[in-house]
Design a protein around this motif. Structure first.
Motif, PDB file in Angstrom:
ATOM      1  N   PHE A   6     -13.921 -17.366  17.762  1.00 36.04           N
ATOM      2  CA  PHE A   6     -13.457 -18.414  16.842  1.00 36.04           C
ATOM      3  C   PHE A   6     -11.979 -18.701  17.079  1.00 36.04           C
ATOM      4  O   PHE A   6     -11.151 -17.791  17.077  1.00 36.04           O
ATOM      5  N   LYS A   7     -11.648 -19.978  17.313  1.00 42.25           N
ATOM      6  CA  LYS A   7     -10.253 -20.395  17.512  1.00 42.25           C
ATOM      7  C   LYS A   7      -9.920 -21.576  16.615  1.00 42.25           C
ATOM      8  O   LYS A   7     -10.736 -22.483  16.431  1.00 42.25           O
ATOM      9  N   THR A   8      -8.691 -21.577  16.079  1.00 42.39           N
ATOM     10  CA  THR A   8      -8.230 -22.678  15.242  1.00 42.39           C
ATOM     11  C   THR A   8      -6.706 -22.673  15.189  1.00 42.39           C
ATOM     12  O   THR A   8      -6.074 -21.647  15.478  1.00 42.39           O
ATOM     13  N   ASP A   9      -6.143 -23.799  14.825  1.00 40.19           N
ATOM     14  CA  ASP A   9      -4.697 -23.841  14.559  1.00 40.19           C
ATOM     15  C   ASP A   9      -4.448 -23.873  13.052  1.00 40.19           C
ATOM     16  O   ASP A   9      -3.296 -23.871  12.622  1.00 40.19           O
ATOM     17  N   ASN A  10      -5.515 -23.883  12.269  1.00 38.24           N
ATOM     18  CA  ASN A  10      -5.404 -24.028  10.815  1.00 38.24           C
ATOM     19  C   ASN A  10      -5.346 -22.640  10.167  1.00 38.24           C
ATOM     20  O   ASN A  10      -6.351 -21.932  10.101  1.00 38.24           O
ATOM     21  N   GLN A  11      -4.173 -22.265   9.684  1.00 40.01           N
ATOM     22  CA  GLN A  11      -3.984 -20.930   9.129  1.00 40.01           C
ATOM     23  C   GLN A  11      -4.867 -20.686   7.912  1.00 40.01           C
ATOM     24  O   GLN A  11      -5.434 -19.596   7.747  1.00 40.01           O
ATOM     25  N   ILE A  12      -5.006 -21.696   7.061  1.00 45.05           N
ATOM     26  CA  ILE A  12      -5.826 -21.534   5.860  1.00 45.05           C
ATOM     27  C   ILE A  12      -7.284 -21.294   6.237  1.00 45.05           C
ATOM     28  O   ILE A  12      -7.947 -20.409   5.676  1.00 45.05           O
ATOM     29  N   LEU A  13      -7.791 -22.065   7.204  1.00 40.89           N
ATOM     30  CA  LEU A  13      -9.174 -21.863   7.657  1.00 40.89           C
ATOM     31  C   LEU A  13      -9.330 -20.494   8.300  1.00 40.89           C
ATOM     32  O   LEU A  13     -10.344 -19.818   8.100  1.00 40.89           O
ATOM     33  N   PHE A  14      -8.326 -20.065   9.057  1.00 37.71           N
ATOM     34  CA  PHE A  14      -8.411 -18.766   9.717  1.00 37.71           C
ATOM     35  C   PHE A  14      -8.475 -17.640   8.689  1.00 37.71           C
ATOM     36  O   PHE A  14      -9.307 -16.735   8.793  1.00 37.71           O
ATOM     37  N   GLU A  15      -7.613 -17.707   7.694  1.00 40.96           N
ATOM     38  CA  GLU A  15      -7.608 -16.673   6.651  1.00 40.96           C
ATOM     39  C   GLU A  15      -8.918 -16.693   5.868  1.00 40.96           C
ATOM     40  O   GLU A  15      -9.483 -15.641   5.541  1.00 40.96           O
ATOM     41  N   TYR A  16      -9.388 -17.899   5.567  1.00 40.85           N
ATOM     42  CA  TYR A  16     -10.684 -18.026   4.882  1.00 40.85           C
ATOM     43  C   TYR A  16     -11.790 -17.391   5.719  1.00 40.85           C
ATOM     44  O   TYR A  16     -12.647 -16.666   5.202  1.00 40.85           O
ATOM     45  N   SER A  17     -11.763 -17.648   7.022  1.00 39.71           N
ATOM     46  CA  SER A  17     -12.815 -17.157   7.910  1.00 39.71           C
ATOM     47  C   SER A  17     -12.791 -15.636   8.012  1.00 39.71           C
ATOM     48  O   SER A  17     -13.848 -14.993   8.023  1.00 39.71           O
ATOM     49  N   LEU A  18     -11.608 -15.050   8.089  1.00 45.84           N
ATOM     50  CA  LEU A  18     -11.524 -13.590   8.137  1.00 45.84           C
ATOM     51  C   LEU A  18     -12.130 -12.973   6.875  1.00 45.84           C
ATOM     52  O   LEU A  18     -12.834 -11.957   6.940  1.00 45.84           O
ATOM     53  N   THR A  19     -11.871 -13.605   5.746  1.00 46.57           N
ATOM     54  CA  THR A  19     -12.458 -13.129   4.489  1.00 46.57           C
ATOM     55  C   THR A  19     -13.970 -13.300   4.506  1.00 46.57           C
ATOM     56  O   THR A  19     -14.726 -12.413   4.078  1.00 46.57           O
ATOM     57  N   SER A  20     -14.415 -14.446   5.009  1.00 45.14           N
ATOM     58  CA  SER A  20     -15.856 -14.721   5.093  1.00 45.14           C
ATOM     59  C   SER A  20     -16.545 -13.706   5.997  1.00 45.14           C
ATOM     60  O   SER A  20     -17.617 -13.186   5.667  1.00 45.14           O
ATOM     61  N   PHE A  21     -15.928 -13.396   7.135  1.00 46.74           N
ATOM     62  CA  PHE A  21     -16.493 -12.401   8.056  1.00 46.74           C
ATOM     63  C   PHE A  21     -16.604 -11.041   7.372  1.00 46.74           C
ATOM     64  O   PHE A  21     -17.605 -10.335   7.514  1.00 46.74           O
ATOM     65  N   SER A  22     -15.552 -10.673   6.651  1.00 45.90           N
ATOM     66  CA  SER A  22     -15.521  -9.377   5.975  1.00 45.90           C
ATOM     67  C   SER A  22     -16.617  -9.279   4.921  1.00 45.90           C
ATOM     68  O   SER A  22     -17.336  -8.267   4.837  1.00 45.90           O
ATOM     69  N   LYS A  23     -16.755 -10.323   4.102  1.00 44.79           N
ATOM     70  CA  LYS A  23     -17.785 -10.329   3.068  1.00 44.79           C
ATOM     71  C   LYS A  23     -19.187 -10.253   3.666  1.00 44.79           C
ATOM     72  O   LYS A  23     -20.109  -9.729   3.044  1.00 44.79           O
TER      73      LYS A  23
END
Length: 211
Positions: free
Chosen positions: A151-168
């Motif tokens: 997963f690659k993005t330049d959007n910090q908010i989406l990246f942080e959201y995604s890390l949380t989503s992966f963890s959950k």
């Protein structure tokens, strides 16, 4: 960004059936039949105009690739690149990512790429984000036991959201890059958006997960 309508796009997609899969449900569990050689299968969800998937297919001929894009006026640009390159290890697929279990069998895919997906920033659109729980369920199903999601993005908010989503989702975070272009990673192939945003000074984020 408003997409430019291309009235010729549908006809062109139908014309080049050797590159664009017309009835993908017929190849569920049989994707290797679309390629000259039986090789690991990597897919890009949201391949856009095809720069990344084309370059990946050129650099890694020992891998079979499928570029997936829903927008007709966008995927036709990827097709035009493939018509020029004639890569035997690349196929294109125009479907919605939420339906991938209709087209790929359980464990059929070795790697999935999500490159600069739409961040869908409004809370009411959360379920459309390609790292939302329902999409992760799809990815887990079609990936094999050793399969990876890149997963690659330049959007910090989406990246942080995604890390949380992966963890959950109890996915395993194998790699995390908070500034990809200033890391020691090699052979990074950029998308059109990645080059555009990095030239503006935007930080590029990347993670690799397994299920």
């Amino acid at each position: 960004m408003r997409l430019r309508h291309k009235p010729f796009a549908n006809d062109k997609l139908l014309e080049y059936k050797e590159f664009v899969v017309e009835k993908p449900e017929e190849f569920k569990g049989k994707w290797q039949e679309r390629f000259e050689k039986e090789q690991p299968l990597h897919i890009e969800i949201g391949c856009g105009k095809g720069r990344f998937i084309i370059e990946m297919a050129k650099r890694f001929p020992e891998v079979n690739f499928v570029g997936i894009e829903l927008q007709t006026s966008v995927i036709v640009s990827a097709l035009e690149k493939q018509i020029e390159e004639q890569l035997p290890n690349l196929q294109l697929l125009q479907v919605n990512a939420k339906d991938l279990m209709d087209y790929f069998d359980d464990g059929e895919v070795d790697r999935i790429y999500l490159t600069f997906s739409d961040p869908w920033p409004k809370n009411r659109h959360e379920k459309r984000r390609l790292t939302y729980d329902s999409f992760l369920t799809v990815y887990k199903a079609i990936l094999n036991n050793k399969g990876e999601l890149h997963f690659k993005t330049d959007n910090q908010i989406l990246f942080e959201y995604s890390l949380t989503s992966f963890s959950k989702f109890h996915a395993v975070l194998e790699e995390v890059y908070l500034d990809l272009h200033n890391s020691e990673i090699e052979d990074n192939i950029m998308t059109e958006y990645e080059e555009k945003f990095s030239k503006k000074g935007n930080r590029i984020y990347k993670s690799v997960i397994t299920f």
